[in-house]
Design a protein around this motif. Sequence first.
Motif, mmCIF file in Angstrom:
data_model
loop_
_atom_site.group_PDB
_atom_site.id
_atom_site.type_symbol
_atom_site.label_atom_id
_atom_site.label_comp_id
_atom_site.label_asym_id
_atom_site.label_seq_id
_atom_site.Cartn_x
_atom_site.Cartn_y
_atom_site.Cartn_z
ATOM 1 N N PHE A 270 -14.536 102.612 28.632
ATOM 2 C CA PHE A 270 -13.655 103.625 29.099
ATOM 3 C C PHE A 270 -12.086 102.977 29.121
ATOM 4 O O PHE A 270 -11.793 102.191 30.137
ATOM 5 N N SER A 271 -11.336 103.071 28.283
ATOM 6 C CA SER A 271 -10.166 102.440 27.994
ATOM 7 C C SER A 271 -8.798 103.641 28.295
ATOM 8 O O SER A 271 -9.341 104.566 27.751
ATOM 9 N N TRP A 272 -7.853 103.467 28.719
ATOM 10 C CA TRP A 272 -6.873 104.266 29.024
ATOM 11 C C TRP A 272 -6.022 104.463 27.651
ATOM 12 O O TRP A 272 -5.841 103.630 26.526
ATOM 13 N N LYS A 273 -5.416 105.464 27.362
ATOM 14 C CA LYS A 273 -4.693 105.819 26.314
ATOM 15 C C LYS A 273 -3.483 106.741 26.888
ATOM 16 O O LYS A 273 -3.503 107.706 27.610
ATOM 17 N N GLU A 274 -2.195 106.245 26.435
ATOM 18 C CA GLU A 274 -1.052 107.272 26.926
ATOM 19 C C GLU A 274 -0.745 108.274 25.971
ATOM 20 O O GLU A 274 -0.369 108.154 24.758
#
Length: 740
Positions: A270-274
Motif C-alpha cells: 500500500f503506497s501513496w500516490k498524489e
Amino acid sequence: MDAEPSNCISDLGSVRESGPLCLEGVISVPTLVSSELSGPIWDRCVRTSMAQSETLCIPAHQTDSGGSVQSEREWGQPPAGGSTLAVPDLVLGDGSPPGLSTMGDSDQRGPFVPASWQDLASSPGNLEVVGMAHQGPVVLDTGLPADVQETIASARAPSSRRLYSSKWRVFESWCLSHAEFSFDICVKDDFGDIVKVKIEKGKHFVNFQWFCKNIKVKAPSGKYFEFPCYCWIADDEVIIREGTARLPQDDTGLFKEQREKELESKQEQFSWKEWSPDIPKCADGNVKKLPKEVWFDIVKSAEFTWNSTKAIVDYGLGWLKGYFYPLNDVTDFEKILKDLEKILQDFNIENNLETVMQDWTKDYMFGYQFLNGCNPVMITKCVNLPKNFPVTDEMVKGFLKKGVTLQEELEAGNIYIADYKILDGVPTSSSQLYLAAPICLLYKDRLDQIVPIAIQLSQNRNGETSPIFLPSDNEYDWMLAKMWVKSADFIIHQLVTHLLKTHLISEVFEMAMYRKLSAVHPVYKLLKPHVRFTIAINVAARKNLVNEGGVFSKISSLSVAGMETVMQSAMESLTYESLCFPEAIKARGMEDVPKYYYRDDGKKIWKTINCFVSTVVKIYYDSDEAVQNDTEIQEFVKDVSSGMNNSGKFQKSLKTREDLSEYLTVAIFTASAQHAAVNFGQFDWYAWIPNSPSTMRKPPPEQKGLVDLKWIMESLPDRGCSSLVQGTVWDLSRFQNNEV
C-alpha cells in the motif's frame, strides 16, 4: 464515499490439553467452472504453530499430470480409543481434501484420511490424496452419499488413493460461494496456548488464490483460540497470530519482529500516490494490483457492475430519444423517469421523490433541502451580509415578519445564507455549458420553515448585470434563479461534500490503517469494518466517474481540471475540527434551527459512536501515557496527516485517550453516518431533474423579466444528460444486498 472472487482455505486451530482438538473454518471456492477432469490439483499445507514448537499440519496432495496412482496400501483398524474425524461440508478452493500430520522431530506419514463428498465433488481433475495422521488410523464419519461413502470406506492406502468426480459435481461445487468445515484431532501431549497459525500455498501453473476468513480452535478444556485472517492467500505463506488484540508495546521478541515485518510488507503493498496537488493522496495503482482483501467481494462487484450497466443503457436510450423526442415542457422529464422505470424494473416513483415532483417549485421545499437534502452542510447562520451581496431592507421587508427589519432578523438569528463562492471563476468544459457561483439568503419564517428571500447568481455586486432575484419577481425569473442555486449545490455536493469529505478522506484513513497498524492492533480491528471497500470504490470512481470523459464530466459543466480546482479550493477550509460533527454544526451556527433532522440524528449517532470507541480505548489503554507510547498509533496519525496533503491541518500526534477516542470517532463517523447522510438520498432529490439540474445550457440572465418557459427548457439538461443523471444517482443510492 460500496470483488472478492471466492477461492479459499480456512479455519484451523490447536489444543491446550491432551484429547480431541476441534478445528473450524470458513472457505470460499473459485468462481471458475471447470469442465475438465484431468490436470494437476495444486497443493496446500496448513500448519498450526504451538507454544511448545510442535506443529500440526494439514498437508498437500496433488495428482501427477498422468493421473497415475503412486501407491496403495491397506488400511489398518483404528486403535482402541481412537477419535473420530468429522469433516462436514468441506470444499477447498482447489478441490484439495485435507490430510493430517505432525511435524516434530520426524515427518512420518500415517494412514490416509479421506475428505467429505463436497470436497471430492469440487475436484477439477483426478485426485491423488496424500494424508498423514498423528496417532495411527483415524475413522472418518462424513454422512456422505452411499456411492461416495463406499469408495472412501474401501480406500486402503496410508499414503495415497485416486478418487474420481463427475463433471456435474465439479460444476455444482465450484459454484458455491463459501463453505465451513470442522473436525477433531486426538493429540497425545499438552501443547499449551496456541499463539499463531501458518498457512502455506504452493505455486502452480494454474494458481487461484484462497480467501481465509478465520481459524477457530477449541481445546478439550473448552477454551477457544481464534485466528482472524480475512486475507487472500497467493503464493506465499501467511502467519496469523492469535486474535487477541495487543498494543505494540506489549509485544517482545519474535512477536515484535513479526509485527515489524508485517508492517514493512504492508507498506510495500500500500503506497501513496498524489492524485492531484493539494487533494488527499490515494492508493497507488489499479485496484487489481492491490491486495485482494481491498477488492469488492463477488456479490458487491456483480451488483455494482450490473447497476452501472443499466445506468449506461438508460443513458444510451435517452440520448437516442433526444433526437426524436426533445423536451418541450417541464412535465416531459417525467417521461424520462418512466423510461428509467422500465429499464430498472425494481424502481418506482413513490415516497419522497413523488413529493419532490409535486412541490419542487414551492419555496418551502427549496429551503427544506438545505436542512435535510443531499447537501445539508452548505447552510450557515448569517450575522452580517457579505459586501458583494447588497440586499436591502426594502427588497425583503415583504417576506419578513410584520414590523421587523432585516437587521433585526439578522441579530435575532433568523437569517441564513448559502454562498457558492467556491465556484467563482471555475472554467467550464464547454462553451455550450455554464456554471454560476450564486448567493442565496434564507429566512426562518413564522412556521419555522426555511425559505429563500433573495438570490444573486454571481459574486459580482454589479446590479446591472447581476440582479438580486426575489420571490416577488415573475414566476419564471424566480424559478430559474432557484434552479441555478440548486445546480451549483449539485456540483458542490458531488465533488466536495460527497467525494472529497467522505470518500477521499476515508481512503486516507484506510490506507494509513493498512500501512501503520498491525492486524492485531485493537484500532485496526475497530476501523476495518467501517472503511471496507473504500479503496475499491474510489479506484472505480477515479476510473469511471471523475476522469476525463467520465460520467461527471458528461453530466456537469466541469472538466477534470475544473473538478480539481473546486476540490483544491475546498481543501483550504478542510481541517480536522471541521470533521468533528458537533464542532462543524456549531461553526455554522446551526445548533438551534428547527426541523434540522440531519443535525439531530447526526448528534445522536456521533455520541453513540464516541461512547463505544471510548469504551474500547479504555479497555486497551490504561493511561494517557499508553497512547503516547503506542508507536503504531503515533505513526498512523502521522501517515493520515501526510495523506491529507493539506499543509498540516491535521494533527501529527495524539496525547490522551480522549484525543484518540475523538480521532477514531471522526474516522468511523465520516465513513459511515456522514456518507450515508449525503449519499443514499441522491435518487430522491436528484432524479427529478428540474429540482437540481446537474448542468445548465444557457448563461444566467443578467436582467429581470426576460425568462419564460422556453428559456428554462433551453437551460435545463437535455434528454441524454438527464437520463445519465437519473441512472447514475439511482446506482449511487442503491444498497447492496449484503450491505448493512
